[in-house]
Write a protein that holds these residues in place. Structure first.
Motif, PDB file in Angstrom:
ATOM      1  N   UNK A  99       0.682  -1.057  -0.056  1.00 42.81           N
ATOM      2  CA  UNK A  99      -0.119   0.119  -0.046  1.00 42.81           C
ATOM      3  C   UNK A  99       0.852   1.180   0.099  1.00 42.81           C
ATOM      4  N   UNK A 100       0.213   2.328  -0.706  1.00 45.14           N
ATOM      5  CA  UNK A 100       0.973   3.549  -0.385  1.00 45.14           C
ATOM      6  C   UNK A 100       0.675   4.216   0.811  1.00 45.14           C
ATOM      7  N   UNK A 101      -0.485   3.998   1.417  1.00 44.09           N
ATOM      8  CA  UNK A 101      -0.620   4.619   2.819  1.00 44.09           C
ATOM      9  C   UNK A 101      -1.299   3.622   3.768  1.00 44.09           C
ATOM     10  N   UNK A 102      -1.459   4.012   5.142  1.00 51.06           N
ATOM     11  CA  UNK A 102      -1.942   3.282   5.944  1.00 51.06           C
ATOM     12  C   UNK A 102      -2.872   4.165   6.981  1.00 51.06           C
ATOM     13  N   UNK A 103      -3.890   3.751   7.599  1.00 53.07           N
ATOM     14  CA  UNK A 103      -4.597   4.465   8.795  1.00 53.07           C
ATOM     15  C   UNK A 103      -4.412   3.118   9.748  1.00 53.07           C
ATOM     16  N   UNK A 150      -6.495  15.808  10.197  1.00 50.31           N
ATOM     17  CA  UNK A 150      -6.888  16.970  10.948  1.00 50.31           C
ATOM     18  C   UNK A 150      -7.746  17.976  10.667  1.00 50.31           C
ATOM     19  N   UNK A 151      -7.731  18.237   9.158  1.00 48.52           N
ATOM     20  CA  UNK A 151      -8.753  19.042   8.693  1.00 48.52           C
ATOM     21  C   UNK A 151      -9.971  18.675   8.619  1.00 48.52           C
ATOM     22  N   UNK A 193     -20.023   7.456  13.810  1.00 44.70           N
ATOM     23  CA  UNK A 193     -20.538   7.666  12.289  1.00 44.70           C
ATOM     24  C   UNK A 193     -19.626   8.953  11.756  1.00 44.70           C
ATOM     25  N   UNK A 194     -19.568  10.070  12.503  1.00 38.67           N
ATOM     26  CA  UNK A 194     -18.955  11.309  12.198  1.00 38.67           C
ATOM     27  C   UNK A 194     -17.157  10.978  12.169  1.00 38.67           C
ATOM     28  N   UNK A 195     -17.117  10.421  13.210  1.00 34.95           N
ATOM     29  CA  UNK A 195     -15.239   9.904  12.881  1.00 34.95           C
ATOM     30  C   UNK A 195     -15.118   9.167  11.542  1.00 34.95           C
ATOM     31  N   UNK A 196     -15.886   8.048  11.394  1.00 36.60           N
ATOM     32  CA  UNK A 196     -15.713   7.207  10.387  1.00 36.60           C
ATOM     33  C   UNK A 196     -15.801   8.121   8.963  1.00 36.60           C
ATOM     34  N   UNK A 197     -16.956   8.926   8.907  1.00 38.83           N
ATOM     35  CA  UNK A 197     -17.101   9.591   7.832  1.00 38.83           C
ATOM     36  C   UNK A 197     -15.790  10.638   7.405  1.00 38.83           C
ATOM     37  N   UNK A 198     -15.314  11.407   8.527  1.00 38.17           N
ATOM     38  CA  UNK A 198     -14.321  12.273   8.383  1.00 38.17           C
ATOM     39  C   UNK A 198     -12.986  11.551   7.939  1.00 38.17           C
ATOM     40  N   UNK A 199     -12.522  10.374   8.670  1.00 43.25           N
ATOM     41  CA  UNK A 199     -11.506   9.513   8.041  1.00 43.25           C
ATOM     42  C   UNK A 199     -11.737   9.157   6.613  1.00 43.25           C
ATOM     43  N   UNK A 200     -12.755   8.627   6.357  1.00 43.54           N
ATOM     44  CA  UNK A 200     -12.986   8.296   4.769  1.00 43.54           C
ATOM     45  C   UNK A 200     -13.082   9.426   4.033  1.00 43.54           C
ATOM     46  N   UNK A 201     -13.315  10.651   4.231  1.00 44.76           N
ATOM     47  CA  UNK A 201     -13.147  11.814   3.500  1.00 44.76           C
ATOM     48  C   UNK A 201     -11.956  12.091   3.169  1.00 44.76           C
ATOM     49  N   UNK A 202     -11.033  12.201   4.233  1.00 40.90           N
ATOM     50  CA  UNK A 202      -9.519  12.486   4.194  1.00 40.90           C
ATOM     51  C   UNK A 202      -8.982  11.729   3.154  1.00 40.90           C
ATOM     52  N   UNK A 203      -9.277  10.318   3.198  1.00 44.46           N
ATOM     53  CA  UNK A 203      -8.690   9.377   2.491  1.00 44.46           C
ATOM     54  C   UNK A 203      -8.934   9.443   0.970  1.00 44.46           C
ATOM     55  N   UNK A 204     -10.258  10.165   0.800  1.00 42.09           N
ATOM     56  CA  UNK A 204     -10.375  10.699  -0.827  1.00 42.09           C
ATOM     57  C   UNK A 204     -10.065  12.184  -1.139  1.00 42.09           C
ATOM     58  N   UNK A 205      -9.749  12.833  -0.258  1.00 39.85           N
ATOM     59  CA  UNK A 205      -9.647  14.055  -0.644  1.00 39.85           C
ATOM     60  C   UNK A 205      -8.350  14.267  -1.548  1.00 39.85           C
TER      61      UNK A 205
END
Length: 262
Positions: free
Chosen positions: A146-150, A183-184, A250-262
């Motif tokens: 992978x190029x990145x991990x969480x 963080x954003x 839900x908010x934490x998951x959504x924010x993390x997934x959005x960061x991955x697609x930014x």
């Protein structure tokens, strides 16, 4: 996109990863003397109680021949799941794109993921293997391709140097670009966040950390305080967490997934 459940991963890929390196920056002092020095040592010692006291799960995706979906380049990890650092298994599954209750795929991108979970009714801390010593061949293969991990972790407010009762996430690792995006997104979602670089023991910057053993040599590590994780479930027990997630989850998951697609 085809999905392979518990697919046998080429051991040769795992062999490409360097052997575990001594614990250094980013390792948690409280776990400097883990009972087991590596995953392989734990597996050997507790082979007879796999799926009873501990288990490991993973899912790897591949693009169908001639398909247009890109090969997944992100791996989600929960190396201390189940009863070891409660809540991290459910977060790993959800951030990877699956419903925690039954692991049905949700709408959106699906990510490779790997979990090690403690299944004991008590004493799961003895199953903790620090991230720099994770040598599971599947975990190494998934991170290494992978190029990145969480990587999801749990910590106490004392370990994080925060006041009692603080619900926050410490964003660490060597992937500075993804750290900034995370963080954003947490800021936008109203989730309290801290740069883990200010907490050396939880910084997740050791190159040997499984989160950083990627194609780029960088990944991210998220340390969620006990209070933040407690707010994510109405019934915070191992059998019930996956069925009782809250709006905070839900908010934490959504924010993390959005960061991955930014």
């Amino acid at each position: 996109m085809s999905t392979l459940h518990r697919r046998t991963v080429l051991v040769a890929l795992g062999a490409l990863a360097a052997p575990p390196i001594a614990v250094a920056a980013g390792a948690r002092p409280a776990h400097a003397a883990d009972r087991y020095p590596s995953n392989s040592a734990l597996y050997a010692a507790l082979a007879s109680v796999e799926h009873v006291e501990w288990t490991r799960r993973f899912r790897r995706h591949a693009t169908a021949h001639g398909g247009t979906q890109p090969f997944p380049d992100t791996t989600i990890l929960a190396v201390h799941g189940g009863g070891i650092e409660p809540g991290t298994s459910e977060l790993c599954i959800a951030i990877a794109g699956y419903r925690p209750s039954d692991e049905a795929p949700l709408t959106g991108r699906l990510y490779d993921h790997w979990l090690f979970e403690g299944l004991r009714s008590s004493g799961n801390a003895d199953l903790h293997v620090t991230s720099t010593n994770c040598d599971d061949p599947v975990a190494l293969s998934l991170a290494g391709g992978a190029r990145r991990t969480v990587s999801l972790h749990g910590c106490s407010t004392a370990e994080a140097g925060l006041p009692d009762g603080t619900a926050a996430v410490l964003v660490g690792g060597r992937d500075q670009a993804l750290k900034t995006r995370l963080r954003n997104r947490y800021e936008a979602a109203g989730i309290q966040h801290v740069d883990a670089a200010t907490v050396p023991a939880l910084s997740g910057t050791d190159p040997a950390n499984i989160a950083n053993r990627t194609l780029t040599g960088a990944g991210t590590q998220l340390e969620l305080t006990t209070d933040l994780r407690a707010a994510m479930f109405t019934e915070n027990t191992r059998p019930r967490r996956k069925h009782t997630t809250t709006a905070v989850f839900d908010a934490f998951v959504a924010a993390t997934r959005l960061a991955l697609t930014d």
